[in-house]
Scaffold this motif. Sequence first.
Motif, PDB file in Angstrom:
ATOM      1  N   ILE A  80      31.447  -9.353 -38.738  1.00  0.00           N
ATOM      2  CA  ILE A  80      30.864  -9.487 -37.399  1.00  0.00           C
ATOM      3  C   ILE A  80      30.215 -10.851 -37.225  1.00  0.00           C
ATOM      4  O   ILE A  80      29.812 -11.224 -36.122  1.00  0.00           O
ATOM      5  CB  ILE A  80      29.825  -8.390 -37.093  1.00  0.00           C
ATOM      6  N   VAL A 103      33.271  -2.657 -37.391  1.00  0.00           N
ATOM      7  CA  VAL A 103      33.006  -3.900 -36.679  1.00  0.00           C
ATOM      8  C   VAL A 103      32.496  -3.666 -35.261  1.00  0.00           C
ATOM      9  O   VAL A 103      31.533  -4.314 -34.822  1.00  0.00           O
ATOM     10  CB  VAL A 103      34.277  -4.776 -36.647  1.00  0.00           C
ATOM     11  N   LYS A 107      29.132  -5.470 -33.949  1.00  0.00           N
ATOM     12  CA  LYS A 107      29.319  -6.708 -33.199  1.00  0.00           C
ATOM     13  C   LYS A 107      28.683  -6.595 -31.818  1.00  0.00           C
ATOM     14  O   LYS A 107      28.081  -7.556 -31.324  1.00  0.00           O
ATOM     15  CB  LYS A 107      30.814  -7.002 -33.055  1.00  0.00           C
ATOM     16  N   PRO A 323      26.141 -13.107 -34.995  1.00  0.00           N
ATOM     17  CA  PRO A 323      27.283 -12.832 -34.114  1.00  0.00           C
ATOM     18  C   PRO A 323      27.159 -13.637 -32.823  1.00  0.00           C
ATOM     19  O   PRO A 323      26.206 -13.470 -32.065  1.00  0.00           O
ATOM     20  CB  PRO A 323      27.171 -11.323 -33.836  1.00  0.00           C
TER      21      PRO A 323
END
Length: 512
Positions: A80, A103, A107, A323
């Motif tokens: 991520i 993910v 994320k 991220p």
Amino acid sequence: MQKLQLDTTRFEYIIQGALVGVLAGIVVSLFRLAIENLLAVVKIVYKAGVTKPWWLLALGVFYLLVWLINARLVKAEPNISGSGIPQVEGQLAGELELSWQKVLWRKWVGGILAIGSGLFLGREGPSIQLGANVGQAFGEIKQLKGASLRAMIAGGAAAGLSAAFNAPIAAALFVAEEVYHNFSPLVWTTALSAAVTANLVSLYFFGMTPVLHMAYNYSFPLVDYGYLILLGILLGVLGILYEKMTLAIPKVYQKLVPFPRNLHGIIPLVLVIPIGLKWPDIIGGGNALIVSLGQQVPATIVLLGLFVLRLVFSTISFGSGFPGGIFLPILTLGAVLGGFYGHLLADFHLLASSLIVNCIIYAMAGYFACICKAPFTAILLVTEMVGSIKHLMPLAVVALIAYCVVDLLHGRPIYEAMLSGLIADKGEIKIHGEFKDRLEIPVFVGSLLENKQVRDVKWPKEALLIAIRRGENELLPHGDTVIRGGDILVILTVHQRLAKVRQQINHIAKQM
């Protein structure tokens, strides 16, 4: 009388792409909405903190939570981290295998906190990865594999960018040109249908006004096109600088910061505080800043200082591993450079001040084109985001010149370079399960495969050439079949060897 049989393959992919687009559009629109609202609150706190210091204490607690939460999320799922575009590119190339269950939500949460906190990070890269995750989830639920699953991932990626920027045509082209490197009919039709439906969802959330709407009604005079060439050269040189800084900054962190990678985010969170206190309106990815430049251009020296600040702190923000992407920060840097260049010419009475906005828009396209080495996407993206198709020619001139400068200086597409580093860090990727997969490789004009007979090519032993797609026709190859420029080679191989076979054939095309 022979019964007419309909080929519904592409139609089915278009319908599936449209469904992926709706789902990705919802996920990414909520992501974008949350970031915009959180960033608006953070800006209010900074402005109030000048007279009410206890507000800054609350902001400090919030930043501490952002750091701790993202540190935990990145440690649990390193994929991520950063933009997400290299990871998607790796998936589509067969270099990486990722779990969307791990993910997607990480994320989404981590990206909102990192980007919404005011760091110089963009939402577009994460939006592409979120969309790709949705496409992967859709494909796996339908039990798709190989090329069919990759088509859904590509469609989701296009949907993510479309929902983030309201630019469906550029989104589909970006996936084909920069992420997938393949104009397979099934891929681009899936990507286009997904991008269109995602854009419809996004328009429902955010309205019809283009993301970076600017009013520029004056055409750039032909007699002044020499200034556009100089602008392209400037963008190309500074594009190389941006690429080298961005690719080097993670290594700088590793050498200078004495704690683990997932904890590096504390550095930009501390550094953004004085920036937010002094200039609260410039924090964040930069879309509000770009729009403000279109309304009122600051003095030349202010623009120069703004470029230096955003260049340095964009790389620091991205290098932390939080991220967040570089897509919008690149466009913002291009806009600032264009404003600086146009203002400088106007100061010396070389260009009308009414054309400064034109320079801002052209520079956005040029800077993105040279750093990502995706000129077609850059031209269409800026055209869709600004909301005008009147000035394609100067956009193309600046984008092409900037691209050529970076190419002459041996610059690589930045996402491709990031993917190379990512794969090197991870080592060999283990993929469980074994099944046959189809690989499509375009034959470019000038390739050493062009005008060669199939029997004259030393194909990798793990690869079987099963078809050659030529326009709308699909040929069954024989030993004496001549490969032509523009053909698409359809290769059958074991899924685990997909990336290696692609590399071997690309090497053959260059070394025969």
